[in-house]
Write a protein that holds these residues in place. Structure first.
Motif, PDB file in Angstrom:
ATOM      1  N   LEU A 283       0.814  -1.111   0.058  1.00  0.00           N
ATOM      2  CA  LEU A 283      -0.066  -0.091  -0.027  1.00  0.00           C
ATOM      3  C   LEU A 283       0.731   1.218   0.111  1.00  0.00           C
ATOM      4  O   LEU A 283       0.364   2.233  -0.555  1.00  0.00           O
ATOM      5  CB  LEU A 283      -0.900   0.000   1.316  1.00  0.00           C
ATOM      6  N   HIS A 284       1.985   1.282   0.518  1.00  0.00           N
ATOM      7  CA  HIS A 284       2.844   2.443   0.742  1.00  0.00           C
ATOM      8  C   HIS A 284       3.845   2.497  -0.499  1.00  0.00           C
ATOM      9  O   HIS A 284       4.682   3.537  -0.570  1.00  0.00           O
ATOM     10  CB  HIS A 284       3.459   2.543   1.974  1.00  0.00           C
ATOM     11  N   ARG A 285       3.910   1.573  -1.262  1.00  0.00           N
ATOM     12  CA  ARG A 285       4.785   1.625  -2.379  1.00  0.00           C
ATOM     13  C   ARG A 285       4.114   1.647  -3.956  1.00  0.00           C
ATOM     14  O   ARG A 285       4.548   2.334  -4.680  1.00  0.00           O
ATOM     15  CB  ARG A 285       5.866   0.238  -2.326  1.00  0.00           C
ATOM     16  N   ILE A 286       2.964   1.080  -3.971  1.00  0.00           N
ATOM     17  CA  ILE A 286       2.378   1.061  -5.208  1.00  0.00           C
ATOM     18  C   ILE A 286       2.106   2.574  -5.565  1.00  0.00           C
ATOM     19  O   ILE A 286       2.017   2.562  -6.927  1.00  0.00           O
ATOM     20  CB  ILE A 286       1.008   0.265  -5.194  1.00  0.00           C
ATOM     21  N   GLY A 287       1.428   3.296  -4.833  1.00  0.00           N
ATOM     22  CA  GLY A 287       0.843   4.724  -5.350  1.00  0.00           C
ATOM     23  C   GLY A 287       2.148   5.460  -6.178  1.00  0.00           C
ATOM     24  O   GLY A 287       1.868   6.116  -7.073  1.00  0.00           O
ATOM     25  N   SER A 288       3.399   5.347  -5.539  1.00  0.00           N
ATOM     26  CA  SER A 288       4.497   6.040  -6.286  1.00  0.00           C
ATOM     27  C   SER A 288       4.822   5.192  -7.705  1.00  0.00           C
ATOM     28  O   SER A 288       5.206   6.084  -8.636  1.00  0.00           O
ATOM     29  CB  SER A 288       5.656   5.995  -5.530  1.00  0.00           C
ATOM     30  N   LYS A 289       4.498   4.119  -7.961  1.00  0.00           N
ATOM     31  CA  LYS A 289       4.612   3.705  -8.982  1.00  0.00           C
ATOM     32  C   LYS A 289       3.797   4.077 -10.300  1.00  0.00           C
ATOM     33  O   LYS A 289       4.102   3.729 -11.502  1.00  0.00           O
ATOM     34  CB  LYS A 289       4.604   1.943  -9.339  1.00  0.00           C
ATOM     35  N   PHE A 290       2.951   4.834  -9.866  1.00  0.00           N
ATOM     36  CA  PHE A 290       1.881   5.509 -10.955  1.00  0.00           C
ATOM     37  C   PHE A 290       2.324   7.003 -11.400  1.00  0.00           C
ATOM     38  O   PHE A 290       1.489   7.595 -11.833  1.00  0.00           O
ATOM     39  CB  PHE A 290       0.455   5.335 -10.593  1.00  0.00           C
ATOM     40  N   ILE A 291       3.020   7.531 -10.441  1.00  0.00           N
ATOM     41  CA  ILE A 291       3.652   9.141 -10.871  1.00  0.00           C
ATOM     42  C   ILE A 291       3.945   9.175 -12.206  1.00  0.00           C
ATOM     43  O   ILE A 291       4.829   8.179 -12.879  1.00  0.00           O
ATOM     44  CB  ILE A 291       4.716   9.381  -9.717  1.00  0.00           C
ATOM     45  N   GLY A 292       3.363  10.010 -12.760  1.00  0.00           N
ATOM     46  CA  GLY A 292       3.695  10.459 -14.224  1.00  0.00           C
ATOM     47  C   GLY A 292       2.543   9.662 -15.134  1.00  0.00           C
ATOM     48  O   GLY A 292       2.338  10.080 -16.219  1.00  0.00           O
ATOM     49  N   SER A 293       1.670   8.996 -14.386  1.00  0.00           N
ATOM     50  CA  SER A 293       0.488   8.238 -15.196  1.00  0.00           C
ATOM     51  C   SER A 293      -0.729   9.283 -15.479  1.00  0.00           C
ATOM     52  O   SER A 293      -0.922  10.292 -14.596  1.00  0.00           O
ATOM     53  CB  SER A 293       0.011   7.166 -14.628  1.00  0.00           C
ATOM     54  N   SER A 294      -1.261   9.095 -16.793  1.00  0.00           N
ATOM     55  CA  SER A 294      -2.410  10.017 -16.855  1.00  0.00           C
ATOM     56  C   SER A 294      -3.505   9.451 -16.281  1.00  0.00           C
ATOM     57  O   SER A 294      -3.621   8.153 -16.154  1.00  0.00           O
ATOM     58  CB  SER A 294      -2.542  10.091 -18.414  1.00  0.00           C
ATOM     59  N   VAL A 295      -4.463  10.030 -15.772  1.00  0.00           N
ATOM     60  CA  VAL A 295      -5.976   9.513 -15.209  1.00  0.00           C
ATOM     61  C   VAL A 295      -6.834  10.297 -15.557  1.00  0.00           C
ATOM     62  O   VAL A 295      -6.893  11.518 -16.027  1.00  0.00           O
ATOM     63  CB  VAL A 295      -5.508   9.791 -13.602  1.00  0.00           C
ATOM     64  N   LYS A 296      -8.029   9.880 -15.227  1.00  0.00           N
ATOM     65  CA  LYS A 296      -9.596  10.107 -15.624  1.00  0.00           C
ATOM     66  C   LYS A 296     -10.022  10.446 -14.284  1.00  0.00           C
ATOM     67  O   LYS A 296     -10.230   9.258 -13.543  1.00  0.00           O
ATOM     68  CB  LYS A 296     -10.316   9.495 -16.383  1.00  0.00           C
ATOM     69  N   LEU A 297     -10.617  11.682 -14.002  1.00  0.00           N
ATOM     70  CA  LEU A 297     -11.434  11.777 -12.519  1.00  0.00           C
ATOM     71  C   LEU A 297     -12.686  11.512 -12.554  1.00  0.00           C
ATOM     72  O   LEU A 297     -13.603  11.702 -13.672  1.00  0.00           O
ATOM     73  CB  LEU A 297     -11.100  13.084 -12.024  1.00  0.00           C
ATOM     74  N   SER A 298     -13.547  11.331 -11.618  1.00  0.00           N
ATOM     75  CA  SER A 298     -14.999  11.085 -11.438  1.00  0.00           C
ATOM     76  C   SER A 298     -15.815  12.430 -11.942  1.00  0.00           C
ATOM     77  O   SER A 298     -16.997  12.246 -12.428  1.00  0.00           O
ATOM     78  CB  SER A 298     -15.545  10.635 -10.160  1.00  0.00           C
TER      79      SER A 298
END
Length: 342
Positions: A283-298
């Motif tokens: 849980l504390h490492r996975i988030g940083s693995k998506f830094i730089g990713s494009s996302v769509k918000l609700s």
């Protein structure tokens, strides 16, 4: 060029990945500082007083454009290569699983370690293994893809936990074997060892890891209802990877969750069921693995993940297309969720 965080200015480009003492990625190489006050606060909180920035002036737009185009081409090449290798393994795996279903001979499955091979090959890619898996998720939804994706996620988690290369290979093997046993209808009953042949082709750890991946630390799992330290170390890793894979994959019963919504759910509902240490690291490492990713918000907006706070991994900072950076932890934006990662 190294500078004090007190000298940070808007527009500066970070020239080296910056990690916290716990190993979480705080800022990635190439990150453009939009809010120097916020960045300074985050770095100071992590006892970082100096950082490396690019020496060239940020006003040199032509240089930035060339670098951006080169990076884009490199990412596209790496993604295509990953997809090609992934597809090749899947095609081979389909035949091997069918053969295993008939023969019940584990030696007929020669692709068990393919997850480790692919993950190791792409460790130095621009995108992380988790990001590459997301690329696959958008195109492949069959059970074989799920098997290999879980194996890749297990490798990444095992790496974060400090397992050595041989152990990482065996974790991937155990993960894939666990998925195959479930797919062909074996319920991992206690006499399964008597039902299979070719067991000499895998280690005892691989077999035990595969057979106990559905055990839960509170005793609610199967087939033996094991608890805590009685669960094999490999199975503790695979168990977290399997839950994450299930939550982030669409099926006939429910829609796919984004990685960040899955993290939020795992924090809330799996803390007593999965190994605490393993889940904490994930849980504390996975988030940083998506830094730089494009996302769509609700709310329909799109943007890029630029920062993931350690205290609330499921609520990162998003840079919107108009350049504005929003904090999903804030009262103003806490009702927004990430519904898709590109």
């Amino acid at each position: 060029m190294r500078i004090s965080i007190k000298e940070l200015q808007k527009g500066m480009i970070i020239n080296a990945d910056i990690f916290s003492k716990k190993g979480a990625l705080l800022l990635y190489k190439g990150f453009k500082v939009e809010n120097p006050e916020l960045v300074s606060i985050v770095l100071k909180r992590n006892e970082i007083s100096e950082i490396e920035i690019r020496e060239e002036e940020t006003s040199k737009g032509e240089i930035e454009i060339v670098e951006s185009e080169d990076l884009k081409e490199r990412i596209e090449h790496e993604v295509n290569l990953f997809k090609e290798e992934f597809s090749e393994v899947i095609e081979s795996l389909k035949g091997e699983v069918l053969a295993f279903k008939e023969s019940k001979d584990i030696s007929s499955i020669t692709d068990l370690e393919k997850g480790a091979e692919i993950a190791k090959e792409h460790e130095n890619s621009v995108l992380t293994i988790l990001q590459l898996v997301e690329e696959i998720k958008r195109e492949n939804k069959d059970e074989y893809s799920n098997m290999l994706e879980t194996s890749l996620i297990s490798y990444s988690l095992g790496k974060w936990l400090g397992f050595n290369e041989n152990e990482l290979k065996e974790i991937c093997e155990a993960s894939l074997l666990s998925s195959i046993l479930a797919y062909v209808g074996f319920d991992k009953e206690l006499k399964i060892k008597e039902m299979l042949s070719g067991l000499e082709n895998i280690s005892e750890d691989v077999l035990e890891g595969a057979l106990s991946s559905h055990e839960r630390t509170d005793g609610s799992g199967y087939p033996k209802g094991l608890t805590k330290d009685d669960i094999h170390p490999y199975a503790r890793v695979i168990g977290v990877a399997e839950v994450y894979q299930l939550l982030t994959t669409e099926n006939e019963l429910r829609k796919k969750l984004s990685a960040f919504e899955a993290v939020k759910l795992m924090e809330r509902e799996y803390i007593t069921k999965l190994d605490v240490k393993t889940l904490y690291v994930f849980l504390h490492r996975i988030g940083s693995k998506f830094i730089g990713s494009s996302v769509k918000l609700s709310d329909g907006n799109s943007g890029e993940i630029v920062f993931v706070p350690e205290n609330e991994v499921s609520m990162p900072y998003i840079k919107l297309k108009d350049g504005k950076v929003i904090n999903l932890q804030s009262d103003e934006h806490k009702d927004k969720i990430i519904i898709e990662i590109f």
